[in-house]
Design a protein around this motif. Structure first.
Motif, PDB file in Angstrom:
ATOM      1  N   ILE A 128      85.493 -18.691 -60.230  1.00  0.00           N
ATOM      2  CA  ILE A 128      84.954 -17.594 -59.410  1.00  0.00           C
ATOM      3  C   ILE A 128      83.583 -17.175 -59.944  1.00  0.00           C
ATOM      4  O   ILE A 128      82.612 -17.071 -59.190  1.00  0.00           O
ATOM      5  N   ALA A 129      83.512 -16.963 -61.251  1.00  0.00           N
ATOM      6  CA  ALA A 129      82.265 -16.476 -61.851  1.00  0.00           C
ATOM      7  C   ALA A 129      81.118 -17.460 -61.586  1.00  0.00           C
ATOM      8  O   ALA A 129      79.997 -17.054 -61.244  1.00  0.00           O
ATOM      9  N   ILE A 130      81.398 -18.742 -61.733  1.00  0.00           N
ATOM     10  CA  ILE A 130      80.342 -19.752 -61.570  1.00  0.00           C
ATOM     11  C   ILE A 130      79.912 -19.846 -60.107  1.00  0.00           C
ATOM     12  O   ILE A 130      78.726 -19.883 -59.788  1.00  0.00           O
ATOM     13  N   ALA A 131      80.883 -19.835 -59.190  1.00  0.00           N
ATOM     14  CA  ALA A 131      80.540 -19.886 -57.761  1.00  0.00           C
ATOM     15  C   ALA A 131      79.682 -18.679 -57.380  1.00  0.00           C
ATOM     16  O   ALA A 131      78.721 -18.805 -56.616  1.00  0.00           O
ATOM     17  N   LEU A 132      80.015 -17.507 -57.921  1.00  0.00           N
ATOM     18  CA  LEU A 132      79.230 -16.311 -57.586  1.00  0.00           C
ATOM     19  C   LEU A 132      77.840 -16.377 -58.214  1.00  0.00           C
ATOM     20  O   LEU A 132      76.838 -16.055 -57.575  1.00  0.00           O
ATOM     21  N   ALA A 133      77.765 -16.822 -59.459  1.00  0.00           N
ATOM     22  CA  ALA A 133      76.458 -16.914 -60.123  1.00  0.00           C
ATOM     23  C   ALA A 133      75.528 -17.863 -59.357  1.00  0.00           C
ATOM     24  O   ALA A 133      74.320 -17.667 -59.301  1.00  0.00           O
ATOM     25  N   ARG A 134      76.113 -18.891 -58.744  1.00  0.00           N
ATOM     26  CA  ARG A 134      75.292 -19.858 -58.002  1.00  0.00           C
ATOM     27  C   ARG A 134      74.924 -19.370 -56.598  1.00  0.00           C
ATOM     28  O   ARG A 134      74.046 -19.938 -55.961  1.00  0.00           O
ATOM     29  N   ASN A 135      75.630 -18.367 -56.102  1.00  0.00           N
ATOM     30  CA  ASN A 135      75.407 -17.951 -54.714  1.00  0.00           C
ATOM     31  C   ASN A 135      74.845 -16.550 -54.535  1.00  0.00           C
ATOM     32  O   ASN A 135      74.412 -16.207 -53.444  1.00  0.00           O
ATOM     33  N   LEU A 136      74.881 -15.719 -55.573  1.00  0.00           N
ATOM     34  CA  LEU A 136      74.320 -14.372 -55.455  1.00  0.00           C
ATOM     35  C   LEU A 136      73.014 -14.352 -56.242  1.00  0.00           C
ATOM     36  O   LEU A 136      73.021 -14.436 -57.474  1.00  0.00           O
TER      37      LEU A 136
END
Ligand code: GLN
Length: 283
Positions: A128-136
């Motif tokens: 979750i953290a990585i997907a968010l860091a890449r998209n926000l």
């Protein structure tokens, strides 16, 4: 020596006992991609070729492990998630498609905002953290987990995917963020009650980490109670908490957010039509 065609027939026969047709074909593709780097097209092109004994043994060994219940993702050490290749091992939960839906909800809400402060509680593989860091854009993502091996794997994933995430090995029952500092908190905590074990697949209940899956029978929403307290303190006014849920406890969890500390609580269904996600907004 066997030809690829003969080996495929044998593998399909053996795997039919544990997978339906669609899953079986998907798993076979993953096995060949892992062992030989072959795609579906390579399987067709090479159908008449003889396999070396070494390759055949390797393929058969993987089928043996699958038949004992081991998840394919732990065998290959890889899981696809939200367009990323994540490294996963027995110490972390294999990321699920439902969690991708939770991430999409967050990105739909927040994808156009910048400089968000984000916290992921119980990060596991870091998915979750990585997907968010890449998209926000320009977000500051922090992720916590009490498991040493989860934090190690999550760090490795973040590095190989070039995602900027700060990881902290800590226990959420002790740790707390600074007051009113976060825009978003997200968590997919353990949520399966012990009596649900009977309906679970061997590859989940015997191979994935119990501490990431199971809760205590006498207080199945305990992790959510703690996360509510963390979020009530750590979120900025108007900040959002996003949770993955067990549909069985969706209403119980939702009632934690009925006090006037919270202004809104929304439940959302997953693609199977189950109450799987919640968003609560701090007053
Ligand atoms: N969704 C997972 C499953 O059904 C459970 C994840 C969790 O407990 N948070 O196996």
């Amino acid at each position: 020596m066997a030809t690829l065609r003969e080996e495929l027939i044998e593998m399909r026969r053996r795997l039919s006992g544990i997978y339906d047709h669609r899953e079986r074909e998907a798993v076979i593709l993953l096995i060949f991609s892992h062992v030989k780097g072959w795609s579906r097209v390579d399987l067709i092109i090479n159908e008449g070729k003889e396999l070396s004994d070494f390759t055949k043994n390797e393929l058969d060994g993987i089928v043996d492990r699958l038949l004992l219940g081991e998840p394919i993702q732990y065998i290959t050490g890889n899981a696809r998630f939200h367009g990323m290749d994540l490294k996963v091992g027995p110490g972390v939960l294999i990321p699920r498609p439902e969690t991708e839906e939770l991430i999409d909800w967050i990105i739909d809400d927040a994808g156009s905002k910048e400089d968000l402060e984000v916290l992921d509680i119980g990060t596991g593989s870091g998915c979750i953290a990585i997907a968010l860091a890449r998209n926000l854009p320009f977000s500051n993502v922090t992720a916590i987990d009490f498991s040493e091996s989860a934090i190690e794997q999550a760090k490795e994933n973040a590095t190989s995917l070039r995602a900027k995430v700060s990881f902290i090995k800590t226990d959420m029952y002790v740790w707390c963020p600074a007051p009113q500092t976060l825009d978003i908190i997200v968590s997919n905590p353990p949520y399966i009650a012990p009596d649900e074990k009977v309906d679970m697949e061997v590859r989940v209940k015997d191979f994935e980490p119990a501490e990431a899956l199971f809760v205590e029978a006498d207080d199945p929403i305990k992790p959510y109670k703690r996360i509510e307290a963390i979020a009530a303190r750590g979120l900025k006014p108007g900040g959002h908490l996003y949770l993955e849920l067990n549909p069985r406890y969706a209403e119980d969890v939702s009632s934690l957010f009925k006090s006037n500390v919270w202004q809104d609580v929304d439940l959302r269904l997953d693609s199977y039509g189950k109450k799987r996600m919640l968003r609560a907004t701090l007053s």
